[in-house]
Design a protein around this motif. Sequence first.
Motif, mmCIF file in Angstrom:
data_model
loop_
_atom_site.group_PDB
_atom_site.id
_atom_site.type_symbol
_atom_site.label_atom_id
_atom_site.label_comp_id
_atom_site.label_asym_id
_atom_site.label_seq_id
_atom_site.Cartn_x
_atom_site.Cartn_y
_atom_site.Cartn_z
ATOM 1 N N GLN A 23 -5.022 -6.141 -5.135
ATOM 2 C CA GLN A 23 -6.415 -6.502 -5.388
ATOM 3 C C GLN A 23 -6.607 -8.006 -5.214
ATOM 4 N N LEU B 83 3.345 0.322 -10.772
ATOM 5 C CA LEU B 83 2.113 0.692 -10.076
ATOM 6 C C LEU B 83 0.978 -0.258 -10.441
ATOM 7 N N SER B 84 0.865 -0.550 -11.724
ATOM 8 C CA SER B 84 -0.231 -1.430 -12.147
ATOM 9 C C SER B 84 -0.019 -2.836 -11.586
ATOM 10 N N GLU C 246 0.833 -1.207 0.000
ATOM 11 C CA GLU C 246 0.000 0.000 0.000
ATOM 12 C C GLU C 246 0.865 1.254 0.000
ATOM 13 N N ILE D 261 2.340 1.690 -3.401
ATOM 14 C CA ILE D 261 1.355 2.192 -4.373
ATOM 15 C C ILE D 261 1.182 3.693 -4.233
ATOM 16 N N SER D 262 1.039 4.148 -2.980
ATOM 17 C CA SER D 262 0.808 5.594 -2.835
ATOM 18 C C SER D 262 2.062 6.379 -3.225
ATOM 19 N N GLU E 267 2.153 6.433 -7.004
ATOM 20 C CA GLU E 267 1.141 7.341 -7.553
ATOM 21 C C GLU E 267 1.641 8.790 -7.507
ATOM 22 N N ASN F 6 1.566 -3.631 -8.782
ATOM 23 C CA ASN F 6 1.298 -3.582 -7.348
ATOM 24 C C ASN F 6 -0.198 -3.522 -7.060
ATOM 25 N N LYS F 7 -0.909 -2.770 -7.894
ATOM 26 C CA LYS F 7 -2.359 -2.651 -7.693
ATOM 27 C C LYS F 7 -3.034 -3.996 -7.915
ATOM 28 N N LYS F 8 -2.591 -4.694 -8.970
ATOM 29 C CA LYS F 8 -3.164 -6.015 -9.262
ATOM 30 C C LYS F 8 -2.910 -6.951 -8.103
#
Length: 633
Positions: free
Chosen positions: A467, A459-460, A51, A54-55, A58, A462-464
Amino acid sequence: MLISAEKEEILISQSPVSSMSVPESFESPQPVPLVYTDVTVVPEHERNELEKSISSLEGEVLELKSKLKSLDEKRREVLNKIIDTKGSIRVFCRVRPFLLTERRPIREPVSFGSDNVVVRSAGVRKEFEFDKVFHQSATQEDVFGEVKPILRSALDGHNVCVLAYGQTGTGKTFTMDGTNEQPGLAPRAIKELFNEASTDHAHSVTFTMSMLEIYMGNLKDLLSARQSLRSNEASAKCNLNIQVDSKGSVEIEGLTEVEVSDFAKARWWYNKGRRVRSTSWTNVNEASSRSHCLTRITIFRRGDGVGSKTEVSKLWMIDLGGSERLLKTGAIGQTLDEGRAINLSLSALGDVIAALRRKKGHVPYRNSKLTQILKDSLGTRSKVLMLVHISPRDEDVGETVCSLSFTKRARAVDSNRGLTEELRKLREKKILELEEEMRDTQERCKKIIMRLHEAECQLSDNKKLLQTTHEKYEEGIEERVLSPINHLKETDATPKSSDKHVKISKSSGNVPRFMTSTVTSRLRQTMSEKEINARSQSIRSVTKTLTQFSTSQSLSLSDTRSRGLLRRSYAKPLQAATNSGTPETPKSEIKDTSLKTKNIHDTSLPRSKMVTSSDSNVRAKLCYHRRRMSSLT
Ligand SMILES: Nc1ncnc2c1ncn2[C@@H]1O[C@H](COP(=O)(O)OP(=O)(O)OP(=O)(O)O)[C@@H](O)[C@H]1O
């Protein structure tokens, strides 16, 4: 309470215990040495890190995008300055080589330098100056290299016009269209536009394409579906009207505009237009030389930001009709009319360019269809490039002088000749400096784009990952918490056969990725296992002294947090067993923090935080985790 939920710490027995041949009849939980393993806390730790990452990514992406935007603005500004300093209307000259069928004269009438052409005829010497002269040996690539910067300008929102001018047979079509082996400016330019657009991270760019022909003052749509009509009918039915809107933008009513999403499609449409042009004239004496062929690429450029406007610009690539003086060659009938029409429009074009170059108040756009169409692309904010083509032949000297004189008019004011030597040097120095600045800005842009690309991918990913982790984590809680007691039984039971391990391995395959052991945790686990094996003998004797697992020490699973902790504590050893590839049976037990283990190790630490290890390295590592765990309390 067996587990302190706040501490997020569970003591579990390790799988090696199963290799100690525990009798199946042994009903009560097998007292085993309590070995702390931090695998139960890694998932939480990793999720938090995910997390955080990710931030921070971003933030970085936003920062990079804003840097890129300001650098892009700077690049646009510098490019514009370069083009303006060089001249927003530039005139190049290309000399066609002798063809195989042509005889080379002993004394060639045309000689040239890098920016001038000298023509000798009947003892008269005439010199013409250009922004650049392409010699007979110049390749299509060389010519394109000089055109490339203004293509960038078209993408930046300026209207751009590239015109091929010259006598019939001097190579206008060769320069614009080229051949399959030596593609010309138009296909190269279209390809370059797509290339540049694909690297523009701050905008989304789309293109449309139109092609038309101007013959005897009539406009013919070359991409129209009605082109199956016979040539004469087609030209009659395709006499399109030119409209100018309130902003001064020119539009041709009813002209086909096709959306081209990639170079292959654009190339297909371009070839189609060319085919229509050449086939429609077969009955009319190769009149294609006496018509103008115009290709328009409209560029729609939209910023990524919310509410950003779409900028529209045009790139015109024009193969003009032959400039020969048909009136002076005794032409009659239709040929004479065609000659008149061509000469009229070419002279109107010359007048417009001359007026723009001299920055004269009135620019006579209305004098021909050609100049009316190009009104918004030959203006002050536009960039114009005229390529004059000449023949090297003796017989063509008259026409060569005429063509060169035409362009002399167009570049009369801004030419180097009007400048003193000092001013000329100053101008060249300024251009060099600007070009250096441009290179530097482009280099910085490239680096930012690379980093931006990396950060976006990261980022993509890490987001995956996060999730998936959440989904699986939630699923896992639902499944396991449904019957916590069964779960306890399941983990307490010693699997009898390898089938059981397979099942475990399979189920552990569903364990979320953040719950899988990391390299460090596996290392620590291996060390702990070694430790256990070494001590297996002493453990046997000690187990008898351990307190039995009592009902008063059972878990309260009403709290969701406890459920989560439980689930993670189970999942991890299962996964560890899978990862190790050994058919280890996780014989986990949840132990009370108040277990009487004082007789094993005399320590003042609460039992839940106690680590058994004889190895100082392991001790050091585990101490760190003790500290970390205590900080969670
Ligand atoms: N730079 C060049 N190198 C090699 N061949 C050339 C070059 N320029 C022109 N040619 C050849 O010269 C011939 C005439 O060229 P092209 O048809 O392009 O002339 P044009 O000016 O377009 O004539 P038109 O006005 O009739 O369309 C062609 O065979 C072409 O391949």
